[in-house]
Design a protein around this motif. Structure first.
Motif, short mmCIF file in Angstrom:
data_model
loop_
_atom_site.label_atom_id
_atom_site.label_comp_id
_atom_site.label_asym_id
_atom_site.label_seq_id
_atom_site.Cartn_x
_atom_site.Cartn_y
_atom_site.Cartn_z
N LYS A 315 0.76 -1.32 -0.24
CA LYS A 315 -0.01 -0.07 0.07
C LYS A 315 1.22 1.26 -0.09
N LYS A 316 0.81 2.21 -0.73
CA LYS A 316 1.11 3.67 -0.86
C LYS A 316 1.02 4.68 0.11
N GLU A 317 0.96 4.63 1.17
CA GLU A 317 1.12 5.20 2.24
C GLU A 317 2.19 5.34 2.80
N PHE A 424 11.94 1.30 23.87
CA PHE A 424 10.96 0.42 23.58
C PHE A 424 10.39 -1.21 24.36
N PHE A 425 11.18 -1.52 25.36
CA PHE A 425 10.67 -2.73 25.68
C PHE A 425 10.59 -3.96 25.11
N ASN A 426 11.61 -3.93 23.60
CA ASN A 426 11.48 -4.92 22.76
C ASN A 426 9.63 -5.09 21.52
N PHE A 427 9.43 -4.24 22.12
CA PHE A 427 7.96 -4.31 21.19
C PHE A 427 8.24 -4.11 20.02
N TYR A 428 7.47 -4.17 18.82
CA TYR A 428 7.62 -3.15 17.48
C TYR A 428 6.02 -2.94 16.78
N LEU A 429 6.11 -2.10 17.18
CA LEU A 429 5.25 -1.03 15.99
C LEU A 429 5.08 -0.67 14.74
N CYS A 430 4.63 -1.02 14.04
CA CYS A 430 4.20 -1.01 12.46
C CYS A 430 3.64 -0.46 11.60
N ILE A 431 3.66 1.42 11.81
CA ILE A 431 1.68 1.52 10.89
C ILE A 431 1.68 2.26 9.59
N LYS A 432 0.98 2.40 8.90
CA LYS A 432 1.25 2.75 7.73
C LYS A 432 -0.52 3.79 7.92
N LYS A 433 -0.16 5.01 7.58
CA LYS A 433 -1.47 5.86 8.49
C LYS A 433 -3.08 5.22 7.35
N GLY A 434 -4.02 4.96 7.76
CA GLY A 434 -4.66 4.96 7.01
C GLY A 434 -5.07 3.69 6.75
N SER A 454 -10.85 2.03 12.32
CA SER A 454 -9.94 3.96 11.55
C SER A 454 -9.47 4.58 13.55
N ASN A 455 -10.78 4.47 14.65
CA ASN A 455 -9.98 5.60 15.36
C ASN A 455 -8.55 4.60 15.84
N VAL A 456 -8.45 3.60 16.58
CA VAL A 456 -7.31 3.10 17.21
C VAL A 456 -5.76 2.85 15.98
N LEU A 457 -6.27 3.12 14.56
CA LEU A 457 -4.77 4.24 13.94
C LEU A 457 -4.76 5.29 14.38
N GLU A 458 -5.69 5.98 13.70
CA GLU A 458 -5.65 7.29 14.61
C GLU A 458 -4.83 7.67 15.89
N ILE A 459 -5.09 6.92 17.18
CA ILE A 459 -4.46 7.36 17.42
C ILE A 459 -2.97 6.68 17.50
#
Length: 492
Positions: A315-317, A424-434, A454-459
Motif C-alpha cells: 500500500k502506497k502510504e 521500547f521494551f522489545n516491542f515492534y509497531l509498524c503503522i501505515k496511516k489509514g 480507524s479510531n485505533v489507527l488515529e491514536i
C-alpha cells in the motif's frame, strides 16, 4: 481538556459523570467540547472534584493525574485532600494543556502496546475452579469467580463450538492479579485447543481511550491466539449496561447494571437449555451487526499472515516503524503452501527497498547497544510467528544489515532513521496511516495484532508522532554519523 483527561483515565462517559454530579448530560457534553467554559464558584465544581477523588485510586491513575497536574508530592490517602488538589487544578487558569495531556495519554497507549503482547508464564492452580458452582455471584470479586466457573463449564462444549463474549459494563474486574489472568489464559487455551474459537464484540463508546482500555483488559484472552475481536460500529452511550457471555448449548453468563450506579452487581451463570438458547440468539444477532476489529496471529495460528504482509507493504502510504533494534523485515514468501517461513531477507532487502521506492518510510529505533549486538541477541521482528521463532541476528548479519541500511539512507530521499535514547521494551509497531498497524513482540509464543479500525489507527499514529517529536536530532546526516560510528565500533 482537563475534564476530558479525568474522564479518560477512569474510563467513564459523559452520561455517567452527569448522573454522579446531578447535571444534564448535554451540559457535560458542552463543557467537554469547549462550547461552555468551566464555571467558577459553583457548587458542582466541588462535586466533580469529589467524584474524581473517589474514582482515581489505582497506582497508574494516580501517576497519570500527578503528571498532568505537575504534582510531585505523595498522593493523599484522604479523599478530602485529593478533592482539594483536583479542585484547585480545575479551578486554575492555565495555557492550553493539550500537548501535555496528549503526551500522557499516548504514554497510556504505549503501555497498552507493551502489555497486550506479553505472554503470561504462570502455572495457575485450577483445582478448585468448577467446584461449588452457584447461580448468583455478587460484586467485582464475584464476577471474577463467575467468569472462571463459566470457562470451566465451557470445556464441556463439543469440538468446533465457539464462545461469544460481549460486555458494555466496566471491565475493571478483568484486571485481576497475575494468578487470575493466568487462569483465564489457561482455561481459554484449553477450550480453544479442540477446534473452538472465541468471538469478542467490543462496544465503542465515547472515545478511543475506552476501546484501548478494553483491549488491554482482554489481553490474556487474545494471547491464547484463538480469539477474534469485533466491534459494534454505532457509537453508543447507554444508561443500561449489559454483559453477555455464552457457549451455545452449554453455558451462559449474564449481568447488567445502570451507568453511574454504585449498587452491587449480580452476575448469573445459566446452564438451563432454554436460557442458554435465548442468550445464544442475542449474541448471534449482535455479531451479525459487528465488524472485525483486529486479526490476531500466533505461532500455532498464523494462516493468512503472508498475504496480509504483502498487501500491507504494497500500500502506497507513509510508513512508520518503532522498535528497539535495527533489523531487517522477514521475507514474505511462504516456506511451503501457506506456511509462514519468517526467514529474514538478509541478501536482497527487497521489502524495505520496495517500500521506499514509492512512499516515505521512517524508522524510530533505540540507541544501539554494542553488547547486545555482539552477543547475537538482536531479534528479527515477526519471526516469533515462524517455527522455532523468534530468530536473532548474528553480529556478522547485523553488520551486513547495518551497511545496507547506511547505503539506503545515503541514496533514498524517502528513507529516514531517527535514534532515540529511550527503549521500547522489545516491542515492534509498524503503522501505515489509514491502512493498518502491526503490533508484536519478538518473544516465544507471543501474539501479533493487525488492526485496521480507524479510531485505533488515529491514536496510534498520534503516539508514533509524539515519539518522533522527542528526537533531538532529526536530520539524516546526524543519523548517518551515528550509524557509521556504530559500524566502526563493531569493526574493532
Amino acid at each position: 481538556e482537563k475534564l476530558n483527561f479525568l474522564m479518560s483515565i477512569i474510563g467513564i462517559s459523559g452520561g455517567e459523570l452527569a448522573h454522579a454530579v446531578s447535571l444534564d448530560p448535554s451540559y457535560i457534553s458542552r463543557l467537554r467540547s469547549g462550547k461552555r467554559s468551566l464555571p467558577k464558584g459553583q457548587r458542582f465544581l466541588d462535586d466533580i472534584a469529589a467524584y474524581f477523588a473517589t474514582k482515581v485510586h489505582t497506582e497508574y491513575q494516580i501517576k497519570l493525574l500527578s503528571e498532568a497536574m505537575s504534582y510531585e508530592g505523595e498522593w493523599p490517602e484522604e479523599k478530602e485532600a485529593a478533592q482539594r488538589l483536583i479542585y484547585d487544578w480545575l479551578h486554575t487558569e492555565q495555557d492550553s494543556q493539550r500537548d501535555t495531556i496528549m503526551n500522557i495519554l499516548q504514554g497510556a497507549v504505549s503501555s497498552f502496546l507493551l502489555d497486550a503482547v506479553l505472554s503470561p508464564d504462570r502455572d495457575p492452580d485450577l483445582s478448585t475452579i468448577g467446584s461449588d458452582v452457584r447461580e448468583y455471584y455478587y460484586g467485582c470479586s464475584g464476577r471474577q469467580e463467575a467468569f472462571l466457573h463459566f470457562l470451566a463449564a465451557a470445556l464441556r462444549a463439543p469440538a468446533g463450538q465457539d464462545m461469544y463474549l460481549f460486555t458494555s459494563e466496566s471491565v475493571e474486574w478483568l484486571a485481576g492479579d497475575g494468578e487470575f489472568s493466568a487462569s483465564i489464559s489457561t482455561l481459554l487455551t484449553e477450550f480453544a485447543q479442540n477446534q473452538r474459537r472465541l468471538k469478542i464484540a467490543h462496544p465503542i463508546q465515547q472515545n478511543v481511550t475506552d476501546l484501548i482500555h478494553r483491549l488491554q483488559r482482554w489481553a490474556p484472552v487474545y494471547l491464547t491466539g484463538f480469539a477474534e475481536p469485533y466491534y459494534y460500529p454505532k457509537v453508543r452511550s447507554d444508561f443500561f449496561l449489559r454483559t453477555l457471555f455464552v457457549v451455545p448449548g452449554t453455558v451462559a453468563m449474564v449481568s447488567s447494571s445502570l451507568e453511574g450506579s454504585n449498587a452491587e452487581s449480580v452476575t448469573v451463570i445459566a446452564s438451563e437449555p432454554r436460557a442458554v438458547e435465548a442468550a445464544t440468539m442475542e449474541m448471534e444477532y449482535l455479531l451479525s451487526l459487528a465488524k472485525p476489529l483486529a486479526r490476531v496471529f500466533t505461532p500455532g495460528n498464523h494462516s493468512g499472515i503472508t498475504e496480509l504482509l504483502k498487501d500491507f507493504y504494497n500500500k502506497k502510504e507513509p510508513m512508520l516503524v518503532i522498535h528497539d533494534h535495527l533489523a531487517p523485515f522477514p521475507g514474505t514468501t511462504p516456506n511451503s503452501g501457506t506456511d509462514f517461513s519468517g526467514e529474514p531477507d538478509l541478501q536482497n532487502y527487497a521489502v524495505v527497498e520496495s517500500i521506499i521506492r514509492s512512499s516515505p518510510y521512517t524508522e524510530v529505533i533505540s540507541k544501539p547497544d554494542l553488547d547486545v549486538i555482539r552477543s547475537g541477541s538482536i531479534p528479527i521482528q515477526l519471526t516469533e510467528l515462524a517455527p522455532d521463532g523468534p530468530r536473532y541476528l548474528s553480529k556478522e548479519e547485523y553488520v551486513d544489515n547495518l551497511d545496507h541500511t547506511i547505503r539506503l539512507l545515503e541514496n533514498n530521499r524517502n528513507y529516514h532513521i531517527l535514534i532515540v535514547p529511550q527503549t521500547f521494551f522489545n516491542f515492534y509497531l509498524c503503522i501505515k496511516k489509514g491502512v493498518g498497524v502491526l503490533i508484536s513482540k519478538p518473544d516465544r509464543n507471543a501474539a501479533t495484532f493487525f488492526v485496521e479500525q480507524s479510531n485505533v489507527l488515529e491514536i496510534v499514529w498520534e503516539y508514533a508522532n509524539a515519539v518522533m517529536k522527542r528526537v533531538e536530532k532529526t536530520d539524516k546526516e546526524s543519523a548517518l554519523a551515528e550509524l557509521r560510528e556504530l559500524r566502526d565500533a563493531l569493526a574493532e
